[in-house]
Design a protein around this motif. Structure first.
Motif, PDB file in Angstrom:
ATOM      1  N   THR A   5      14.500  67.092  35.535  1.00 40.11           N
ATOM      2  CA  THR A   5      13.376  67.659  34.788  1.00 40.11           C
ATOM      3  C   THR A   5      13.509  67.298  33.322  1.00 40.11           C
ATOM      4  OG1 THR A   5      13.193  69.500  36.333  1.00 40.11           O
ATOM      5  CG2 THR A   5      12.185  69.805  34.165  1.00 40.11           C
ATOM      6  N   GLN A  64       6.369  70.094  31.506  1.00 41.38           N
ATOM      7  CA  GLN A  64       7.631  69.940  32.236  1.00 41.38           C
ATOM      8  C   GLN A  64       7.369  69.004  33.406  1.00 41.38           C
ATOM      9  OE1 GLN A  64       9.853  73.591  33.122  1.00 41.38           O
ATOM     10  NE2 GLN A  64       9.946  72.882  35.243  1.00 41.38           N
ATOM     11  N   THR A  92       9.120  67.150  36.672  1.00 37.60           N
ATOM     12  CA  THR A  92      10.270  67.145  37.572  1.00 37.60           C
ATOM     13  C   THR A  92      10.066  66.064  38.624  1.00 37.60           C
ATOM     14  OG1 THR A  92      10.645  69.502  37.237  1.00 37.60           O
ATOM     15  CG2 THR A  92      11.673  68.506  39.176  1.00 37.60           C
TER      16      THR A  92
END
Length: 149
Positions: free
Chosen positions: A7, A36, A38
């Motif tokens: 991440t 974010q 990931t």
């Protein structure tokens, strides 16, 4: 080899307006977005590869997200492409950084756009696992690959 998730967090400043919305977000306003990203993959097993043991170099992931999402949107104004042409014309004449989209620039639609851009550019051995986009300190939207299979 086991699957590993990586991440990376990103921040950018962007303004938008929601066309035909019935609340204050119909007006041009800005946010300090936090994104974010990931990804999931297996670490490189080839001991001769300079990136041996990595799913992806964090620097490579940063470069990819910066190039395709952050740089185009940072300090830009996002508007639907069917916004009043007079407004678009004035903003363009004043050399404002303007991003026109075919969608309403909500947090939800932006995530789908980000997903489409990132999946086009990730190496084949890596899959996008999830995205989280904070529009404010207390509000965010999420996209998960598992929810869309």
């Amino acid at each position: 080899m086991e699957y590993i998730r990586l991440t990376r967090h990103f921040t950018f400043e962007t303004a938008h307006a929601l066309l035909n919305y019935n609340g204050p977000c119909k007006n041009i306003h800005g946010h300090s977005y936090k994104l974010q990203v990931t990804i999931v993959g297996k670490p490189i097993a080839d001991t001769t590869d300079p990136k041996y043991g990595m799913v992806i170099d964090f620097g490579d992931l940063k470069k990819l997200v910066q190039e395709h999402i952050v740089s185009p949107l940072d300090h830009a104004l996002i508007l639907r492409e069917d916004t009043d042409p007079a407004l678009i014309n004035v903003l363009q004449q004043l050399n404002h950084k303007l991003v026109l989209t075919p969608y309403q620039p909500t947090c939800e639609h932006m995530l789908i756009d980000f997903k489409n851009k990132l999946t086009q550019h990730l190496p084949q051995t890596i899959k996008l696992h999830s995205l989280r986009l904070w529009e404010t300190e207390n509000s965010f939207a999420e996209w998960f690959a598992a929810d869309n299979n």
